[in-house]
Design an enzyme around this catalytic site. Structure first.
Site, PDB file in Angstrom:
ATOM      1  N   LYS A   1       0.832  -1.208   0.000  1.00  0.00           N
ATOM      2  CA  LYS A   1       0.000   0.000   0.000  1.00  0.00           C
ATOM      3  C   LYS A   1       0.871   1.264   0.000  1.00  0.00           C
ATOM      4  CE  LYS A   1      -4.019  -2.249   1.897  1.00  0.00           C
ATOM      5  NZ  LYS A   1      -4.624  -2.756   3.139  1.00  0.00           N
TER       6      LYS A   1
ATOM      7  N   LYS B   1      -2.852  -9.428 -11.173  1.00  0.00           N
ATOM      8  CA  LYS B   1      -3.949  -9.753 -10.265  1.00  0.00           C
ATOM      9  C   LYS B   1      -5.095  -8.756 -10.466  1.00  0.00           C
ATOM     10  CE  LYS B   1      -5.418  -9.011  -5.704  1.00  0.00           C
ATOM     11  NZ  LYS B   1      -5.382  -8.469  -4.409  1.00  0.00           N
TER      12      LYS B   1
ATOM     13  N   LYS C   1      -8.919  -3.545  -7.619  1.00  0.00           N
ATOM     14  CA  LYS C   1      -9.384  -2.190  -7.947  1.00  0.00           C
ATOM     15  C   LYS C   1      -8.241  -1.194  -7.976  1.00  0.00           C
ATOM     16  CE  LYS C   1     -11.425  -1.804  -3.371  1.00  0.00           C
ATOM     17  NZ  LYS C   1     -10.964  -3.150  -3.020  1.00  0.00           N
TER      18      LYS C   1
END
Ligand code: ADP
Ligand code: TRP
Length: 321
Positions: free
Chosen positions: A110, A190, A193
């Site tokens: 992240k 993968k 979103k």
């Protein structure tokens, strides 16, 4: 056996979420006591828009019910209806080594994607551990990217039991279906979103068709044999198809005379066929939101009673009784 999973309300659910997390638990709802929740507190680490959070929370609940989660068998609830979770999170935090959290891939990923390094993002696995341990879960169906978080949960549970000389928490196991461990997105990475490569589960058919048509394929001419295993369209088709349909499609590729355009059309059709009953149920539910609210509220009460039992044991173990 207790089976539990959570999904964050942080955007529209896609095929990766459905095959990686939703379908596995829906398929298991007859096999044990099932808990499914909308992970609002986890979503808050990235979603800072109250209206969007409210809307996505409702959407996740509607999607699960539409796809066949049966509230008579499974407990569907909102994470925020169980405030006990936060006290348990703290009791777990005090035994969680920093190094354990520092090693979490999801946190590092992240940050690499540009998210600000907040305390919430860092402590996210402890909250997830509290989710899993509060309901004494045995099995946690998740996609491969969440496996580490379930392993961290086991470490935290063991630390707590060891530190206080108790046996408060049951050890959970991740359940990862190897055939659908990582659903590829439109670009072959993968499906996620964050990569903008998703096909929404309930996206408008026109959009889905356009996305499928845009999937890149190689330039093997129509009449020549093709390798099904190297084709993204086939990988997605397999998710929806039964064994016989998969074999027929594999033969189409190997035989030649079957173009990628044909395969894309077949993929769209099988998606539409699978989704038809789900769409119907979703439309019904969306016009009976009071029923959905009743389901969520009842689920929340049941989940809360379970979490309270665990929290009481944990409080007693640390000397807060
Ligand atoms: P996203 O990557 O789109 O942000 P989430 O991280 O919110 O998705 O994932 C929700 C659940 O769906 C998790 O259990 C995750 O493992 C599963 N999941 C998401 N994408 C995939 C995928 N491409 N393949 C398999 N499972 C997935
Ligand atoms: N972290 C999970 C995800 O991003 C969502 C989640 C929160 C979860 N709590 C959980 C999944 C407990 C399984 C069990 O997908």
């Amino acid at each position: 056996m207790r089976i539990l999973t959570g999904i964050q309300p942080s955007g529209k659910l896609h095929w990766g979420n459905y095959f990686g997390a939703m379908k596995p638990i829906i398929d298991l709802q007859d096999k044990g006591e099932t808990f499914v929740f909308v992970a609002q507190y986890h979503a808050l680490t990235t979603v800072h828009d109250a209206a969007a959070l409210r809307q996505s929370t409702l959407d996740v609940a509607l999607d699960f019910l539409a796809c066949g989660l049966d509230p008579a068998k499974a407990c569907l609830f909102r994470q925020a209806d169980v405030p006990e979770l936060h006290e348990l999170t703290w009791l777990l935090s005090v035994v969680t080594p920093m190094g354990l959290l520092e090693r979490c891939h999801s946190y590092k990923d992240k940050l690499a994607r540009g998210l600000a390094a907040s305390h919430g993002l860092f402590a996210y696995p402890v909250l997830m551990a509290a989710d899993i341990l509060a309901y004494q879960s045995d099995l946690v169906p998740v996609g491969r990217d969440q496996k580490q978080h379930v392993e961290v949960t086991r470490d935290i549970a063991a630390k707590f039991n060891q530190a206080f000389g108790v046996d408060v928490f049951r050890m959970p196991e991740p359940l990862i279906s190897e055939t659908v461990a990582v659903i590829p997105g439109l670009d072959g990475q993968k499906m996620s979103k964050s990569y903008h490569n998703t096909i929404g589960l309930f996206e408008a058919p026109k959009e889905v068709k356009a996305k499928i048509m845009r999937i890149a394929t190689d330039s093997t001419p129509l009449e020549e044999p093709k390798d099904p295993e190297a084709c993204r369209v086939f990988a997605l088709y397999k998710l929806f198809a039964n064994a016989q349909e998969q074999e027929e499609m594999r033969q189409n590729y190997l035989r030649g005379g079957y173009g990628y355009g044909h395969a894309k059309k077949a993929l769209f059709e099988i998606y539409q066929r699978t989704l038809a009953p789900f769409r119907e149920r979703r439309e019904h539910l969306a016009s009976h939101l009071d029923e959905v609210e009743d389901i969520l509220r009842a689920g929340g009460q049941k989940a809360r009673a379970e979490a309270r039992k665990t929290l009481e044991k944990a409080r007693a173990a640390v000397g807060l009784d």
